[in-house]
Design a protein around this motif. Structure first.
Motif, short mmCIF file in Angstrom:
data_model
loop_
_atom_site.label_atom_id
_atom_site.label_comp_id
_atom_site.label_asym_id
_atom_site.label_seq_id
_atom_site.Cartn_x
_atom_site.Cartn_y
_atom_site.Cartn_z
N VAL A 82 14.70 37.56 24.35
CA VAL A 82 15.36 36.33 23.94
C VAL A 82 16.57 36.11 24.85
N THR A 83 16.76 34.89 25.33
CA THR A 83 17.92 34.58 26.18
C THR A 83 19.16 34.40 25.31
N PHE A 84 20.19 35.22 25.57
CA PHE A 84 21.46 35.06 24.87
C PHE A 84 22.36 34.17 25.73
N THR A 85 22.87 33.11 25.12
CA THR A 85 23.69 32.14 25.86
C THR A 85 25.08 32.04 25.25
N SER A 86 26.09 32.39 26.03
CA SER A 86 27.47 32.26 25.58
C SER A 86 27.91 30.81 25.68
N THR A 87 28.85 30.45 24.83
CA THR A 87 29.40 29.09 24.87
C THR A 87 30.78 29.11 25.52
N GLY A 88 31.23 27.95 25.98
CA GLY A 88 32.55 27.85 26.59
C GLY A 88 32.54 28.36 28.02
N THR A 89 33.69 28.83 28.48
CA THR A 89 33.81 29.35 29.84
C THR A 89 34.13 30.83 29.80
N ASP A 90 33.81 31.51 30.87
CA ASP A 90 34.00 32.96 30.95
C ASP A 90 35.38 33.26 31.55
N SER A 91 36.28 33.80 30.74
CA SER A 91 37.64 34.10 31.21
C SER A 91 37.64 35.19 32.28
N ASP A 92 36.55 35.95 32.38
CA ASP A 92 36.51 37.04 33.36
C ASP A 92 36.51 36.51 34.79
N LEU A 93 36.11 35.25 34.96
CA LEU A 93 36.06 34.68 36.31
C LEU A 93 37.44 34.57 36.93
N SER A 94 38.49 34.57 36.10
CA SER A 94 39.85 34.45 36.63
C SER A 94 40.51 35.80 36.85
N ILE A 95 39.80 36.89 36.59
CA ILE A 95 40.36 38.23 36.73
C ILE A 95 40.32 38.68 38.18
N SER A 96 41.44 39.25 38.67
CA SER A 96 41.46 39.90 39.97
C SER A 96 42.29 41.16 39.85
N CYS A 97 42.03 42.12 40.70
CA CYS A 97 42.71 43.41 40.63
C CYS A 97 43.55 43.62 41.89
N LEU A 98 44.78 44.04 41.68
CA LEU A 98 45.65 44.32 42.81
C LEU A 98 45.56 45.78 43.23
N CYS A 99 45.14 46.62 42.28
CA CYS A 99 45.01 48.04 42.61
C CYS A 99 43.91 48.62 41.72
N PHE A 100 43.38 49.73 42.12
CA PHE A 100 42.27 50.34 41.42
C PHE A 100 42.54 51.82 41.21
N THR A 101 42.02 52.34 40.12
CA THR A 101 42.10 53.77 39.85
C THR A 101 40.71 54.31 39.67
N PHE A 102 40.56 55.58 39.84
CA PHE A 102 39.25 56.22 39.73
C PHE A 102 39.33 57.38 38.76
N PRO A 103 39.34 57.09 37.46
CA PRO A 103 39.45 58.15 36.45
C PRO A 103 38.15 58.94 36.36
N PRO A 104 38.24 60.15 35.80
CA PRO A 104 36.99 60.92 35.60
C PRO A 104 36.11 60.23 34.57
N ILE A 105 34.80 60.37 34.74
CA ILE A 105 33.84 59.76 33.83
C ILE A 105 33.31 60.81 32.88
N LEU A 106 33.30 60.49 31.59
CA LEU A 106 32.78 61.39 30.57
C LEU A 106 31.52 60.77 29.99
N LEU A 107 30.39 61.46 30.09
CA LEU A 107 29.14 60.95 29.55
C LEU A 107 29.14 61.04 28.03
N TYR A 108 28.48 60.09 27.38
CA TYR A 108 28.38 60.08 25.93
C TYR A 108 27.15 60.88 25.49
N THR A 109 27.09 62.14 25.85
CA THR A 109 25.95 62.95 25.44
C THR A 109 26.37 63.95 24.38
#
Length: 290
Positions: free
Chosen positions: A263-290
């Motif tokens: 089934v196609t899920f369709t969001s309404t309105g506009t996606d606020s994520d399109l205005s997101i930008s990052c000035l810096c990035f971090t690389f934290p350790p990843i913990l698996l959900y096992t």
């Protein structure tokens, strides 16, 4: 005749999927009322729960590829708790495990797996297949979603007896923002994120492979599969899920009959994520959900 019967079965599955007749830990969640999430499965080895899954037709489950899936595996459906009486529960063994051929254990890309049950299950109010997000589905930032499972209620804190199924409501977090959180390139187009910036609500160890669902009309649609995270419910580190809408072709190619309902899920309105930008990035350790 076989082609006609196959098409009729597809229509029937599309009609029944994602309907929870009785739905009128997950960290920071609450006990799920009986029958609220009738596609939820418990994957068990030697009688102990180790991860979750979602029923997609009468004989197939979706779960995550990560971790070592034991040779002797039992799937339980219709459960309310891991201990005590479960009058609506049924169990099946697993006869075939189909991991995505492009699963990357380092990045958790393509973290998806199909499990074939030893025999079909009968659909009831407590056992129903979930609908799957079709290609082209849009899950904008803030879309309400629910995660369910029998995992730990905090990192290293087991779900207390009798082990009731837990549910938690978390909003979708856009991939741009999620990449800002985890480090550029960590979140691929095959992933989707959900959680609170303040933390406090999340999936955790033992929830891996379980469902992330959103409601559209009267149907619940599987948007993601619990995959990984930086700890559990940490601020600014939402849970990361396998993005279901990327895998219709792969799933259909593995199934010769009884295709699940997409089934196609369709969001309404506009996606606020399109205005997101990052000035810096971090690389934290990843913990698996096992």
């Amino acid at each position: 005749v076989d082609i006609i019967a196959h098409c009729v079965l597809i229509v029937c599955l599309s009609a029944v999927c994602g309907i929870s007749p009785l739905n009128t830990r997950i960290v920071g969640g609450q006990n799920a009322p009986p029958g609220n999430w009738p596609w939820q499965a418990s994957l068990q080895s030697s009688g102990s729960h180790f991860c979750g899954g979602s029923l997609i037709n009468s004989q197939l489950l979706l779960t995550a590829s990560q971790g070592n899936i034991p040779a002797s595996l039992t799937v339980s459906l219709g459960l309310q708790s891991l201990q005590g009486s479960n009058p609506n529960g049924v169990s099946r063994t697993v006869t075939n495990v189909i991991k995505h051929p492009n699963y990357n254990s380092r990045t958790n890309d393509n973290d998806i797996c199909l499990l074939q049950l030893s025999s079909p299950v009968t659909f009831t109010d407590f056992i129903v297949p979930v609908c799957l997000a079709a290609p082209g589905s849009t899950f904008f930032s803030g879309v309400s979603s629910w995660v369910t499972g029998w995992g730990t209620i905090a990192s290293g804190v087991s779900l207390p007896p009798p082990g009731n199924l837990m549910e938690v409501n978390v909003p979708i977090v856009g991939n741009r923002e999620c990449n800002c959180n985890y480090g550029v390139g960590s979140i691929t187009n095959n992933m989707i994120c959900a959680g609170l910036r303040a933390g406090g609500k999340d999936s955790c160890q033992g929830d891996s492979g379980g469902p992330l669902v959103s409601k559209q009309g009267n149907r619940w649609i599987l948007g993601g599969i619990v995959s990984f995270g930086n700890g559990c419910a940490q601020p600014n580190f939402p849970g990361v899920y396998t993005r279901m809408s990327q895998y219709q072709s792969w799933i259909n190619n593995q199934i010769t009959s009884s295709q699940p309902g997409f089934v196609t899920f369709t969001s309404t309105g506009t996606d606020s994520d399109l205005s997101i930008s990052c000035l810096c990035f971090t690389f934290p350790p990843i913990l698996l959900y096992t």
